[in-house]
Design a protein around this motif. Structure first.
Motif, PDB file in Angstrom:
ATOM      1  N   PHE A  97       0.793  -1.230   0.000  1.00  0.00           N
ATOM      2  CA  PHE A  97       0.000   0.000   0.000  1.00  0.00           C
ATOM      3  C   PHE A  97       0.829   1.286   0.000  1.00  0.00           C
ATOM      4  N   ILE A  98       2.045   1.229   0.491  1.00  0.00           N
ATOM      5  CA  ILE A  98       2.862   2.446   0.525  1.00  0.00           C
ATOM      6  C   ILE A  98       3.756   2.485  -0.711  1.00  0.00           C
ATOM      7  N   THR A  99       3.579   3.526  -1.510  1.00  0.00           N
ATOM      8  CA  THR A  99       4.289   3.624  -2.796  1.00  0.00           C
ATOM      9  C   THR A  99       5.273   4.794  -2.832  1.00  0.00           C
ATOM     10  N   GLU A 100       5.503   5.428  -1.688  1.00  0.00           N
ATOM     11  CA  GLU A 100       6.381   6.591  -1.651  1.00  0.00           C
ATOM     12  C   GLU A 100       7.815   6.212  -2.017  1.00  0.00           C
ATOM     13  N   HIS A 101       8.253   5.034  -1.590  1.00  0.00           N
ATOM     14  CA  HIS A 101       9.589   4.534  -1.910  1.00  0.00           C
ATOM     15  C   HIS A 101       9.456   3.123  -2.490  1.00  0.00           C
ATOM     16  N   ARG A 102      10.576   2.537  -2.825  1.00  0.00           N
ATOM     17  CA  ARG A 102      10.558   1.181  -3.354  1.00  0.00           C
ATOM     18  C   ARG A 102      10.013   0.205  -2.319  1.00  0.00           C
ATOM     19  N   ARG A 103       9.446  -0.871  -2.813  1.00  0.00           N
ATOM     20  CA  ARG A 103       8.867  -1.891  -1.940  1.00  0.00           C
ATOM     21  C   ARG A 103       9.903  -2.435  -0.944  1.00  0.00           C
ATOM     22  N   ARG A 104      11.160  -2.502  -1.399  1.00  0.00           N
ATOM     23  CA  ARG A 104      12.212  -3.048  -0.546  1.00  0.00           C
ATOM     24  C   ARG A 104      12.375  -2.220   0.727  1.00  0.00           C
ATOM     25  N   ARG A 105      12.250  -0.873   0.607  1.00  0.00           N
ATOM     26  CA  ARG A 105      12.396  -0.021   1.781  1.00  0.00           C
ATOM     27  C   ARG A 105      11.228  -0.246   2.751  1.00  0.00           C
ATOM     28  N   SER A 106      10.015  -0.335   2.232  1.00  0.00           N
ATOM     29  CA  SER A 106       8.848  -0.574   3.085  1.00  0.00           C
ATOM     30  C   SER A 106       8.946  -1.923   3.793  1.00  0.00           C
ATOM     31  N   LEU A 107       9.444  -2.913   3.060  1.00  0.00           N
ATOM     32  CA  LEU A 107       9.596  -4.250   3.631  1.00  0.00           C
ATOM     33  C   LEU A 107      10.631  -4.243   4.749  1.00  0.00           C
ATOM     34  N   PHE A 108      11.744  -3.572   4.509  1.00  0.00           N
ATOM     35  CA  PHE A 108      12.807  -3.496   5.505  1.00  0.00           C
ATOM     36  C   PHE A 108      12.340  -2.712   6.733  1.00  0.00           C
ATOM     37  N   TYR A 109      11.577  -1.623   6.468  1.00  0.00           N
ATOM     38  CA  TYR A 109      11.035  -0.844   7.586  1.00  0.00           C
ATOM     39  C   TYR A 109      10.152  -1.718   8.471  1.00  0.00           C
ATOM     40  N   ALA A 110       9.241  -2.466   7.849  1.00  0.00           N
ATOM     41  CA  ALA A 110       8.303  -3.296   8.611  1.00  0.00           C
ATOM     42  C   ALA A 110       9.047  -4.303   9.481  1.00  0.00           C
ATOM     43  N   PHE A 111      10.113  -4.871   8.936  1.00  0.00           N
ATOM     44  CA  PHE A 111      10.892  -5.849   9.702  1.00  0.00           C
ATOM     45  C   PHE A 111      11.586  -5.191  10.896  1.00  0.00           C
ATOM     46  N   ILE A 112      12.298  -4.079  10.641  1.00  0.00           N
ATOM     47  CA  ILE A 112      13.053  -3.404  11.702  1.00  0.00           C
ATOM     48  C   ILE A 112      12.110  -2.858  12.772  1.00  0.00           C
ATOM     49  N   ALA A 113      11.029  -2.204  12.358  1.00  0.00           N
ATOM     50  CA  ALA A 113      10.098  -1.597  13.316  1.00  0.00           C
ATOM     51  C   ALA A 113       9.489  -2.645  14.228  1.00  0.00           C
ATOM     52  N   ASN A 114       9.081  -3.759  13.658  1.00  0.00           N
ATOM     53  CA  ASN A 114       8.465  -4.799  14.480  1.00  0.00           C
ATOM     54  C   ASN A 114       9.474  -5.511  15.364  1.00  0.00           C
ATOM     55  N   LEU A 115      10.700  -5.637  14.895  1.00  0.00           N
ATOM     56  CA  LEU A 115      11.738  -6.252  15.713  1.00  0.00           C
ATOM     57  C   LEU A 115      12.029  -5.389  16.945  1.00  0.00           C
ATOM     58  N   ILE A 116      12.172  -4.088  16.743  1.00  0.00           N
ATOM     59  CA  ILE A 116      12.430  -3.181  17.865  1.00  0.00           C
ATOM     60  C   ILE A 116      11.221  -3.121  18.799  1.00  0.00           C
ATOM     61  N   SER A 117      10.042  -3.129  18.229  1.00  0.00           N
ATOM     62  CA  SER A 117       8.818  -3.121  19.042  1.00  0.00           C
ATOM     63  C   SER A 117       8.720  -4.378  19.890  1.00  0.00           C
ATOM     64  N   LEU A 118       9.098  -5.507  19.325  1.00  0.00           N
ATOM     65  CA  LEU A 118       9.090  -6.772  20.055  1.00  0.00           C
ATOM     66  C   LEU A 118      10.084  -6.737  21.207  1.00  0.00           C
ATOM     67  N   ILE A 119      11.278  -6.212  20.945  1.00  0.00           N
ATOM     68  CA  ILE A 119      12.309  -6.135  21.996  1.00  0.00           C
ATOM     69  C   ILE A 119      11.845  -5.218  23.120  1.00  0.00           C
ATOM     70  N   ALA A 120      11.259  -4.065  22.739  1.00  0.00           N
ATOM     71  CA  ALA A 120      10.776  -3.110  23.745  1.00  0.00           C
ATOM     72  C   ALA A 120       9.635  -3.727  24.568  1.00  0.00           C
ATOM     73  N   GLY A 121       8.725  -4.436  23.880  1.00  0.00           N
ATOM     74  CA  GLY A 121       7.621  -5.077  24.595  1.00  0.00           C
ATOM     75  C   GLY A 121       8.091  -6.141  25.557  1.00  0.00           C
ATOM     76  N   GLY A 122       9.079  -6.938  25.126  1.00  0.00           N
ATOM     77  CA  GLY A 122       9.642  -7.963  26.015  1.00  0.00           C
ATOM     78  C   GLY A 122      10.327  -7.352  27.219  1.00  0.00           C
ATOM     79  N   TYR A 123      11.016  -6.221  26.997  1.00  0.00           N
ATOM     80  CA  TYR A 123      11.702  -5.546  28.102  1.00  0.00           C
ATOM     81  C   TYR A 123      10.706  -5.020  29.123  1.00  0.00           C
ATOM     82  N   LEU A 124       9.593  -4.447  28.659  1.00  0.00           N
ATOM     83  CA  LEU A 124       8.570  -3.922  29.571  1.00  0.00           C
ATOM     84  C   LEU A 124       7.930  -5.037  30.380  1.00  0.00           C
ATOM     85  N   ILE A 125       7.715  -6.194  29.750  1.00  0.00           N
ATOM     86  CA  ILE A 125       7.134  -7.337  30.460  1.00  0.00           C
ATOM     87  C   ILE A 125       8.102  -7.848  31.509  1.00  0.00           C
TER      88      ILE A 125
END
Length: 202
Positions: free
Chosen positions: A174-202
């Protein structure tokens, strides 16, 4: 068994008196809430439980006159009224889901900005996707929040797997501002950091 206390004093302790040996609760403190935990093995062979609550050098007793069955038994202690009631206090679930969702949006939003997404359309898609995926994840986590921290982290990892999959498909689609590869990489990094932060809070 978990006993929830809003804004507990630093020196607040809860002790199970009806055990063979007096047993002090394990304490977890997050934000405004204290969770006082007794494990199922400590609650065996009883149909009446007496708890001593101590704060500021003073103490009082509350009695639970019903047997504990199964797991995930949650009670709320009103220290001022000296009352122990079954279940969670009002609006707790809404507050916890709201806080976790807001923190997730802040973390992933900063990463989204660092990946140089600037178009209004991109941000609207970002908000829509995250409100759906993270909202559902946090509502689900809230339903199992009475689990021990170890099991809750496993549940978080399991839930994040589906969020990873959903966002790594939807962001590039759905996001066409940049290449699909950038959106894919963003989704991976963002969710990985979110997972680490969530685990730390727990």
């Amino acid at each position: 068994m978990e006993i929830l206390v809003k804004n507990p004093a630093d020196d607040l302790t809860i002790t199970l008196l009806s055990a063979q040996n007096e047993l002090k609760a394990k304490v977890k403190r997050i934000a405004w809430e204290g969770t006082y935990v007794f494990y199922s093995r400590d609650m065996k062979n009883g149909d009446k439980y007496t708890f001593s609550v101590t704060k500021g050098g003073e103490s009082f007793e509350v009695i639970l006159d019903e047997p504990i069955e199964g797991y995930n038994n949650v009670y709320t202690l009103d220290v001022n009224k000296k009352i122990l009631t079954p279940g969670k206090y009002p609006f707790r679930s809404v507050m916890l889901v709201g806080i976790r969702l807001l923190l997730t949006l802040l973390i992933e939003g900063m990463i989204f900005w660092l990946f140089k997404f600037r178009q209004k359309r991109s941000w609207l898609i970002f908000l829509t996707i995250n409100l759906v995926t993270q909202g559902l994840l946090n509502i689900w986590l809230n339903n199992v929040v009475s689990m021990s921290s170890g099991y809750l982290i496993i549940t978080l990892i399991f839930g994040e797997f589906f969020v990873f999959a959903a966002e790594m498909v939807t962001f590039p689609a759905f996001i066409t501002e940049h290449r699909r590869r950038r959106s894919l990489f963003y989704a991976f990094i963002a969710n990985l950091i979110s997972l680490i932060a969530g685990g730390y809070l727990i």
